[in-house]
Design a protein around this motif. Structure first.
Motif, short mmCIF file in Angstrom:
data_model
loop_
_atom_site.label_atom_id
_atom_site.label_comp_id
_atom_site.label_asym_id
_atom_site.label_seq_id
_atom_site.Cartn_x
_atom_site.Cartn_y
_atom_site.Cartn_z
N ARG A 97 0.84 -1.21 0.00
CA ARG A 97 0.00 0.00 0.00
C ARG A 97 0.86 1.25 0.00
O ARG A 97 0.59 2.21 -0.73
N ASP A 98 1.91 1.25 0.81
CA ASP A 98 2.79 2.41 0.89
C ASP A 98 3.49 2.63 -0.44
O ASP A 98 3.60 3.77 -0.92
N ALA A 99 3.95 1.57 -1.06
CA ALA A 99 4.66 1.69 -2.34
C ALA A 99 3.75 2.24 -3.43
O ALA A 99 4.17 3.07 -4.25
N ILE A 100 2.51 1.80 -3.45
CA ILE A 100 1.55 2.31 -4.44
C ILE A 100 1.28 3.79 -4.21
O ILE A 100 1.28 4.60 -5.15
N ALA A 101 1.07 4.16 -2.94
CA ALA A 101 0.83 5.58 -2.63
C ALA A 101 2.03 6.43 -3.02
O ALA A 101 1.88 7.52 -3.61
N ILE A 102 3.23 5.96 -2.72
CA ILE A 102 4.44 6.70 -3.05
C ILE A 102 4.56 6.89 -4.56
O ILE A 102 4.99 7.96 -5.04
N ASN A 103 4.19 5.89 -5.32
CA ASN A 103 4.30 5.99 -6.77
C ASN A 103 3.50 7.17 -7.32
O ASN A 103 3.94 7.86 -8.23
N TYR A 104 2.32 7.39 -6.76
CA TYR A 104 1.42 8.41 -7.29
C TYR A 104 1.52 9.75 -6.56
O TYR A 104 1.11 10.78 -7.11
N ASP A 105 2.02 9.77 -5.34
CA ASP A 105 2.14 11.02 -4.58
C ASP A 105 3.42 11.76 -4.95
O ASP A 105 4.39 11.16 -5.45
N ASP A 106 3.44 13.06 -4.68
CA ASP A 106 4.68 13.82 -4.77
C ASP A 106 5.62 13.32 -3.69
O ASP A 106 5.20 12.97 -2.59
#
Length: 380
Positions: A97-106
């Protein structure tokens, strides 16, 4: 990439900065100019600045330990892929979940997790509300001025042209993405080395730590987690992440060592601390002490050290290099009473040994050895 194409790219990037400064100067899109804190004027952001272009014209000399690995250390390259498969396949649901969020977040938003439960939330709210226009101008989004024009990894990826793990070993990599996401389709056609997410995480992280030195170890540890997240997704190798880190450290140090650009960084830091202080209503150190910490200082130092070399063995035990003198600027806000020579000594004392993969001899080496989390936690 030809010299003509490189010059054209620089002109295009700087033109984009001119357009975007209209938003930054007014305090962010949709913000009331009379209410929001002032941003930089366009001339301040455009410059140009001495640190806009590295001394050699590119970051290739700092990154070129990769060429030696591909030519002479095939077992390291094989281990590089094996580690991706292991980390990707064993990733917990939380890591996914963290990796997916990081991919799309600044990256700046991803880094803000390190500020603590409540302070991180306050930071994100201020950023979204346009209350941190100077921070946003220098470190927000892909067009952040501190990373332009040559702080991206586009040129380096094109030259090294290293296929990504999920392309090389599609049957061995699990794909994690949000519903309707486009992560893998977007990345399939470009090279992996060095990691752009990691590069940005470290230079943005170095600036954020410079602005908030009380949380320096936590911020740098979070930059390391952002790098690891790319391996979790199977889109980068450990060597890509390590390369992104050394490039990011070089970029941040160059900006802080450039008096003209460093003045912008200092102004952004004053604005950030003022806005945070106003928002929380008590001295920052007091608020941080009461907050739920992302990691303790020791946890942050331990975690970051483990993420610096990904278990690779030293491959050049007799290698000689030193920490680049320009890196001393990274610690200026943490140790304001020390000289650059004393700050450099702290970086030397807290560094890892030389000779790991990607660490080079001579004047292009030493960046990989810098453990900025440990340096922030060090005693003068």
């Amino acid at each position: 990439m030809s010299t003509l194409r490189l010059r054209s790219a620089i002109i295009t990037v700087l033109t984009s900065v001119v357009v975007l400064t209209g938003v930054f100067a007014s305090g962010g899109a949709g913000a009331a100019p009379t209410m929001a804190p002032a941003g930089f004027i366009p001339a301040q952001l455009v410059g140009p600045y001495a640190s806009d272009v590295p001394p050699s014209g590119t970051y290739l000399p700092v990154l070129d330990g990769f060429s030696d690995l591909r030519a002479r250390h095939r077992p390291v390259i094989a281990s590089n892929l094996a580690q991706v498969v292991r980390i990707n396949n064993s990733a917990t649901a939380a890591q996914q979940r963290d990796a997916i969020a990081i991919n799309y977040d600044d990256r700046l938003v991803s880094l803000s997790e390190a500020l603590g439960d409540r302070l991180g939330t306050v930071f994100r709210q201020l950023l979204a509300a346009g209350r941190l226009p100077k921070v946003d101008a220098l470190a927000g989004g892909d067009t952040a001025r501190a990373g332009l024009p040559l702080g991206t990894t586009l040129l380096e990826k094109e030259i090294y042209d290293n296929p990504r793990p999920f392309v090389v070993a599609p049957a061995s990599i699990k794909r994690y993405d949000k519903p309707g996401g486009h992560l893998y389709a977007e990345l399939a056609g470009n090279g992996s080395y060095p990691s752009g997410h990691t590069n940005m995480a470290y230079w943005k992280g170095a600036l954020l730590a410079y602005w908030l030195p009380e949380l320096g170890p936590q911020i740098i540890a979070r930059a390391g987690e952002i790098g690891r997240s790319r391996i979790v997704l199977g889109v980068h190798y450990p060597l890509d992440v390590m390369g992104g880190r050394l490039m990011g450290m070089d970029i941040a140090a160059a900006r802080l060592r450039d008096p003209g650009f460093a003045a912008l960084v200092d102004q952004a830091g004053v604005q950030l601390r003022d806005q945070l202080q106003r928002a929380v209503g008590v001295p920052l150190d007091e608020f941080i002490a009461r907050d739920t910490a992302y990691l303790t200082t020791q946890q942050a130092v331990n975690e970051h050290r483990a993420l610096m070399t990904y278990g690779f063995d030293v491959i050049n035990p007799g290698q000689v290099n030193s920490i680049p003198p320009s890196a001393a600027a990274l610690l200026r806000s943490r140790f304001p009473g020390l000289s650059d020579a004393q700050r450099l000594d702290i970086l030397r004392r807290t560094a890892i040994r030389s000779g790991y993969p990607l660490d080079q001899a001579g004047r292009n080496g030493g960046w990989l050895r810098i453990d900025l989390a440990a340096a922030y936690a060090a005693k003068p």
